[in-house]
Design a protein around this motif. Structure first.
Motif, PDB file in Angstrom:
ATOM      1  N   ASN A 113       0.868  -1.178   0.000  1.00 38.31           N
ATOM      2  CA  ASN A 113       0.000   0.000   0.000  1.00 38.31           C
ATOM      3  C   ASN A 113       0.903   1.226   0.000  1.00 38.31           C
ATOM      4  N   GLY A 114       0.786   2.062  -1.019  1.00 37.55           N
ATOM      5  CA  GLY A 114       1.721   3.159  -1.203  1.00 37.55           C
ATOM      6  C   GLY A 114       1.624   4.298  -0.207  1.00 37.55           C
ATOM      7  N   TRP A 115       0.540   4.396   0.549  1.00 38.81           N
ATOM      8  CA  TRP A 115       0.366   5.545   1.440  1.00 38.81           C
ATOM      9  C   TRP A 115       1.088   5.331   2.763  1.00 38.81           C
ATOM     10  N   LEU A 116       2.077   6.174   3.026  1.00 41.31           N
ATOM     11  CA  LEU A 116       2.822   6.160   4.274  1.00 41.31           C
ATOM     12  C   LEU A 116       2.045   6.965   5.309  1.00 41.31           C
ATOM     13  N   ARG A 117       2.015   6.467   6.547  1.00 42.18           N
ATOM     14  CA  ARG A 117       1.199   7.108   7.583  1.00 42.18           C
ATOM     15  C   ARG A 117       1.981   7.281   8.876  1.00 42.18           C
ATOM     16  N   ASP A 118       1.544   8.246   9.654  1.00 35.02           N
ATOM     17  CA  ASP A 118       1.961   8.346  11.044  1.00 35.02           C
ATOM     18  C   ASP A 118       1.031   7.419  11.818  1.00 35.02           C
ATOM     19  N   TRP A 119       1.531   6.288  12.266  1.00 31.51           N
ATOM     20  CA  TRP A 119       0.655   5.280  12.847  1.00 31.51           C
ATOM     21  C   TRP A 119       0.144   5.661  14.232  1.00 31.51           C
ATOM     22  N   ASP A 120       0.642   6.772  14.776  1.00 30.89           N
ATOM     23  CA  ASP A 120       0.043   7.331  15.991  1.00 30.89           C
ATOM     24  C   ASP A 120      -1.129   8.249  15.665  1.00 30.89           C
ATOM     25  N   ASP A 121      -1.234   8.615  14.394  1.00 31.27           N
ATOM     26  CA  ASP A 121      -2.296   9.517  13.941  1.00 31.27           C
ATOM     27  C   ASP A 121      -2.637   9.160  12.493  1.00 31.27           C
ATOM     28  N   PRO A 122      -3.082   7.919  12.244  1.00 31.85           N
ATOM     29  CA  PRO A 122      -3.153   7.391  10.876  1.00 31.85           C
ATOM     30  C   PRO A 122      -4.150   8.075   9.956  1.00 31.85           C
ATOM     31  N   ASP A 123      -5.156   8.745  10.490  1.00 31.57           N
ATOM     32  CA  ASP A 123      -6.155   9.390   9.645  1.00 31.57           C
ATOM     33  C   ASP A 123      -5.817  10.833   9.309  1.00 31.57           C
ATOM     34  N   ASN A 124      -4.700  11.315   9.792  1.00 30.48           N
ATOM     35  CA  ASN A 124      -4.295  12.698   9.547  1.00 30.48           C
ATOM     36  C   ASN A 124      -3.655  12.806   8.164  1.00 30.48           C
ATOM     37  N   MET A 125      -4.373  13.414   7.220  1.00 32.20           N
ATOM     38  CA  MET A 125      -3.878  13.527   5.849  1.00 32.20           C
ATOM     39  C   MET A 125      -2.611  14.364   5.747  1.00 32.20           C
ATOM     40  N   ASP A 126      -2.422  15.286   6.695  1.00 34.97           N
ATOM     41  CA  ASP A 126      -1.249  16.149   6.651  1.00 34.97           C
ATOM     42  C   ASP A 126       0.026  15.422   7.060  1.00 34.97           C
ATOM     43  N   LYS A 127      -0.117  14.201   7.560  1.00 35.83           N
ATOM     44  CA  LYS A 127       1.049  13.436   8.001  1.00 35.83           C
ATOM     45  C   LYS A 127       1.301  12.236   7.098  1.00 35.83           C
ATOM     46  N   THR A 128       0.867  12.320   5.871  1.00 39.10           N
ATOM     47  CA  THR A 128       1.054  11.202   4.939  1.00 39.10           C
ATOM     48  C   THR A 128       2.232  11.455   4.013  1.00 39.10           C
ATOM     49  N   GLY A 129       2.776  10.364   3.495  1.00 43.16           N
ATOM     50  CA  GLY A 129       3.783  10.404   2.451  1.00 43.16           C
ATOM     51  C   GLY A 129       3.455   9.342   1.428  1.00 43.16           C
ATOM     52  N   TYR A 130       4.313   9.215   0.406  1.00 40.70           N
ATOM     53  CA  TYR A 130       4.035   8.221  -0.621  1.00 40.70           C
ATOM     54  C   TYR A 130       5.282   7.390  -0.880  1.00 40.70           C
ATOM     55  N   TYR A 131       5.052   6.103  -1.024  1.00 39.61           N
ATOM     56  CA  TYR A 131       6.125   5.131  -1.233  1.00 39.61           C
ATOM     57  C   TYR A 131       6.817   5.423  -2.566  1.00 39.61           C
ATOM     58  N   GLY A 132       8.146   5.461  -2.550  1.00 43.64           N
ATOM     59  CA  GLY A 132       8.890   5.802  -3.754  1.00 43.64           C
ATOM     60  C   GLY A 132       9.004   7.291  -3.971  1.00 43.64           C
TER      61      GLY A 132
END
Length: 354
Positions: A113-132
């Motif tokens: 799954n390409g979406w990187l997350r802050d697993w302490d705040d997984p639904d926060n879109m501002d804390k996402t990144g993308y694989y690659g």
């Protein structure tokens, strides 16, 4: 290990082939994957070229742009760290795990799954990144990934076929979810011969919608295999006339460009427009009167919930989706593969094999 490494923003010459790149080791909560195949997508192209920068107003060309702002050249509007191994659509076998990761994953075939997350705040879109993009990806013989971002897959499909799904189908499902597509809708899909377009056709049909695909006539036979109810030319001179009595309630678009106003003009009152790309050009002519007088709803779609990817994997395992694998290339020929992707030489997805 062997790897194709991006050294900076620009043309295809920014890729360097290495046969002695350091093989990564899995950190805490990570797995190490022997890459079996990795798909190409527009994010790879747009990130390499810096097309996401607000300084660029052209269509996606795949070449270097004269002006790319240093502060916003990626999908997330932030600088990218080089060197970087791109490639989000990884399929392969887990060969090792880091501290805290599930050891039973070793030996399993997985999709990432390409979406990187802050697993302490997984639904926060501002804390996402993308694989690659914000971390190294799969254009190499080995790749690490967060164990919470890999999903085992039980399928008879080849690694190459499975590598067509992750980005394209998740993107399409996210768009349809945002637009709340269901039975009773008629969905118009521009660019239906592309990876996301082909996924939109299949996934909208699974939701019970009527689907009208748009594609160049040379690709109509291939698009027809995906099961749309109708196929139109890529850019009819009079789209309303071409549609006849069809009442389009949803436009699912990754094309944009100069034909964009025609797409909006044919939407029924109360219709929805959902977008996750603009390969024909990001700057469009927008008549606000059409927007508000017809009570239209516009949704952008980028960051997706983990459930979207997991649903795609379940669809694959149940045989409800077919891959649109156009061609495979050796990883060393990534430049040629990406040029073919840009030129739309093939109908569907292109995959590289380490």
């Amino acid at each position: 290990m062997k790897a194709m490494v991006l050294m900076g923003h620009g043309g295809l010459d920014k890729y360097e082939w290495h046969e002695d790149w350091l093989t990564p080791s899995p950190g805490p909560m990570e797995v190490l994957i022997r890459v079996g195949a990795c798909g190409l997508n527009n994010t790879d192209v747009n990130t390499r070229t810096g097309w996401y920068s607000k300084a660029v107003s052209e269509a996606t060309t795949g070449g270097a742009y004269a002006d790319v702002a240093e502060e916003d050249p990626t999908w997330g509007g932030r600088p990218l760290t080089f060197p970087r191994i791109q490639g989000a659509d990884v399929v392969g076998i887990v060969v090792a795990v880091g501290e805290g990761a599930d050891a039973t994953l070793i030996g399993r075939r997985v999709m990432v799954n390409g979406w990187l997350r802050d697993w302490d705040d997984p639904d926060n879109m501002d804390k996402t990144g993308y694989y690659g993009s914000e971390c190294d990806g799969g254009f190499a013989e080995f790749a690490t990934a967060d164990a919470r971002n890999v999903v085992p897959v039980d399928s008879d499909l080849s690694d190459a076929a499975l590598a067509t799904f992750a980005c394209s189908y998740s993107t399409a499902e996210g768009m349809l979810s945002r637009a709340n597509v269901g039975a009773g809708d008629t969905v118009l899909v521009p660019g239906a011969s592309g990876g996301v377009g082909g996924a939109l056709v299949q996934l909208a049909k699974l939701r019970g919608a009527r689907v009208i695909a748009m594609a160049s006539e040379a690709k109509h036979d291939e698009v027809a295999k995906l099961g749309p109810d109708r196929i139109l030319p890529r850019a009819p001179a009079d789209l309303r006339a071409a549609l006849g009595d069809e009442k389009v309630t949803v436009v699912a678009d990754v094309v944009g460009g100069p034909c964009w106003p025609r797409l909006i003009d044919i939407l029924e009152r109360g219709g929805r427009y959902t977008c996750s790309g603009a390969i024909a050009g990001p700057i469009v002519e927008f008549d606000l009167r059409t927007f508000y007088l017809r009570d239209l709803t516009f949704t952008g779609s980028t960051v997706l919930s983990p459930q979207v990817f997991e649903n795609i994997v379940r669809h694959i395992e149940q045989g409800r989706l077919q891959p649109v694998l156009a061609a495979t290339y050796p990883l060393r020929e990534l430049r040629e593969a990406q040029q073919a992707f840009i030129d739309k030489t093939h109908t569907g997805n292109i995959v590289v094999i380490p």
